[in-house]
Motif scaffolding. Structure first.
Motif, PDB file in Angstrom:
ATOM      1  N   GLU A  60     -45.346  12.718 -42.134  1.00  0.00           N
ATOM      2  CA  GLU A  60     -45.516  13.823 -43.076  1.00  0.00           C
ATOM      3  C   GLU A  60     -44.755  15.066 -42.613  1.00  0.00           C
ATOM      4  N   ILE A  61     -44.877  15.393 -41.326  1.00  0.00           N
ATOM      5  CA  ILE A  61     -44.193  16.579 -40.793  1.00  0.00           C
ATOM      6  C   ILE A  61     -42.680  16.415 -40.852  1.00  0.00           C
ATOM      7  N   LEU A  62     -42.192  15.239 -40.455  1.00  0.00           N
ATOM      8  CA  LEU A  62     -40.747  15.010 -40.458  1.00  0.00           C
ATOM      9  C   LEU A  62     -40.182  15.049 -41.883  1.00  0.00           C
ATOM     10  N   GLU A  63     -40.938  14.538 -42.838  1.00  0.00           N
ATOM     11  CA  GLU A  63     -40.506  14.583 -44.229  1.00  0.00           C
ATOM     12  C   GLU A  63     -40.463  16.022 -44.732  1.00  0.00           C
ATOM     13  N   LYS A  64     -41.462  16.809 -44.343  1.00  0.00           N
ATOM     14  CA  LYS A  64     -41.492  18.215 -44.731  1.00  0.00           C
ATOM     15  C   LYS A  64     -40.299  18.960 -44.134  1.00  0.00           C
ATOM     16  N   ILE A  87     -43.398  23.013 -38.800  1.00  0.00           N
ATOM     17  CA  ILE A  87     -44.234  22.388 -37.773  1.00  0.00           C
ATOM     18  C   ILE A  87     -45.404  23.297 -37.419  1.00  0.00           C
ATOM     19  N   HIS A  88     -45.126  24.577 -37.315  1.00  0.00           N
ATOM     20  CA  HIS A  88     -46.175  25.540 -36.984  1.00  0.00           C
ATOM     21  C   HIS A  88     -47.234  25.601 -38.083  1.00  0.00           C
ATOM     22  N   ILE A 125     -37.257  18.442 -33.440  1.00  0.00           N
ATOM     23  CA  ILE A 125     -37.649  17.250 -34.204  1.00  0.00           C
ATOM     24  C   ILE A 125     -38.124  16.146 -33.260  1.00  0.00           C
ATOM     25  N   SER A 126     -37.438  16.001 -32.132  1.00  0.00           N
ATOM     26  CA  SER A 126     -37.806  14.945 -31.175  1.00  0.00           C
ATOM     27  C   SER A 126     -39.209  15.156 -30.622  1.00  0.00           C
ATOM     28  N   LYS A 171     -51.159   9.098 -34.542  1.00  0.00           N
ATOM     29  CA  LYS A 171     -50.989   9.985 -35.688  1.00  0.00           C
ATOM     30  C   LYS A 171     -49.657   9.704 -36.391  1.00  0.00           C
ATOM     31  N   GLU A 172     -49.410   8.434 -36.668  1.00  0.00           N
ATOM     32  CA  GLU A 172     -48.144   8.043 -37.285  1.00  0.00           C
ATOM     33  C   GLU A 172     -47.940   8.699 -38.643  1.00  0.00           C
TER      34      GLU A 172
END
Length: 219
Positions: free
Chosen positions: A81-85, A107-108, A64-65, A75-76
Motif C-alpha cells: 500500500e505504501i509503495l503504491e502510494k 511514508i510519514h 523506498i528500500s 506487513k506485506e
C-alpha cells in the motif's frame, strides 16, 4: 536511533566504520524498529558520480528500500500500500525534488519515521555536483527523516565546496559526532597474538612494532 539526532561517524578509511554500521543496523534490528514504526534503510554507500537529478533519485530509492523491511514483519499488505502510494504521488510531480518530498511525506503519513544509513558520506559533502539546494531539500525533511552517516572526512573541520559552505543540513550533525580511531599498540599486539595463536608463525617484538607503526592501529 531516536528520530531526532543526526549522527556522523568519522574515521580514516579502513578503521571499521562500514563494519560498525552493518553490525548495528542489521536486518534483525531493522525489523525490530519497523515494528516500532521506524523504517531504517540498509547501509547504503553514497556513489561517487551522482549529478543533478541522480542525487535525488539515490535518496528516493534508499527511502523506498527502507519500506521493503515491512514484508519481513508480516506487513506485506502495508508495504504494498505504501509503495503504491509513493508511486502514484511521484507520478503527479513535475520535478525530481518534488518526488523526493512527496515520498517522504507519504511514508510519514502512514505513521513511519525514516532513518537513512549512508556510508561514504564524504562523497556527498565534498562533491562539486552537490549544491546548496540539495542540502536544503534534505534539511527540510529533517522532522520526518534521520541521517546516520559515516565519513572519511570530518566535514566540521574539512572545508566543503564553497557553494555549500554554511550548510544548515551539516550543522545539524554538530555535537553528535562519533570518532573512531585506530587501536592502541597494546590492542594491536593482542589482536596479532590472537590471530597467530594456533599457527607456527611468530612475530618478533621488532616486527610487531613495525606493523603497528605502519598501520597506525587500523585493523
Amino acid at each position: 536511533v531516536d528520530g531526532k539526532v543526526q549522527t556522523a561517524i568519522f574515521g580514516v578509511e579502513g578503521v571499521g566504520k562500514t563494519s560498525l554500521l552493518n553490525s548495528v543496523f542489521n536486518q534483525e534490528y531493522r525489523i525490530t524498529k519497523a515494528k516500532e514504526n521506524v523504517l531504517i534503510s540498509s547501509v547504503t554507500e553514497y556513489p561517487s558520480d551522482l549529478k543533478n537529478d541522480e542525487i535525488y533519485k539515490h535518496f528516493i530509492e534508499t527511502i523506498i528500500s527502507s519500506v521493503r523491511i515491512l514484508s519481513l514483519c508480516g506487513k506485506e499488505e502495508k508495504e504494498k500500500e505504501i509503495l503504491e502510494k509513493c508511486k502514484n504521488y511521484r507520478l503527479g510531480q513535475t520535478s525530481i525534488e518534488g518526488e523526493f518530498e512527496v515520498v517522504v511525506n507519504a511514508i510519514h503519513d502512514y505513521g513511519y519515521h525514516i532513518v537513512l544509513v549512508i556510508d561514504n558520506f564524504e562523497r556527498f559533502t565534498s562533491s562539486k555536483d552537490v549544491i546548496m539546494k540539495h542540502h536544503e531539500t534534505l534539511r527540510r525533511m529533517l522532522k520526518k527523516t534521520q541521517y546516520i552517516v559515516a565519513s572519511n572526512h570530518d566535514f566540521n573541520e574539512d572545508s566543503p565546496p564553497s557553494g555549500v559552505s554554511g550548510s544548515l543540513l551539516l550543522m545539524n550533525f554538530a555535537g553528535h559526532e562519533i570518532r573512531i580511531g585506530g587501536w592502541t599498540k597494546e590492542q594491536t599486539l593482542a589482536y596479532l597474538n590472537r590471530c597467530l595463536a594456533n599457527k607456527t608463525i611468530k612475530f618478533s617484538e621488532t616486527l610487531s612494532d613495525i606493523i603497528f607503526n605502519v598501520s597506525g592501529g587500523i585493523p
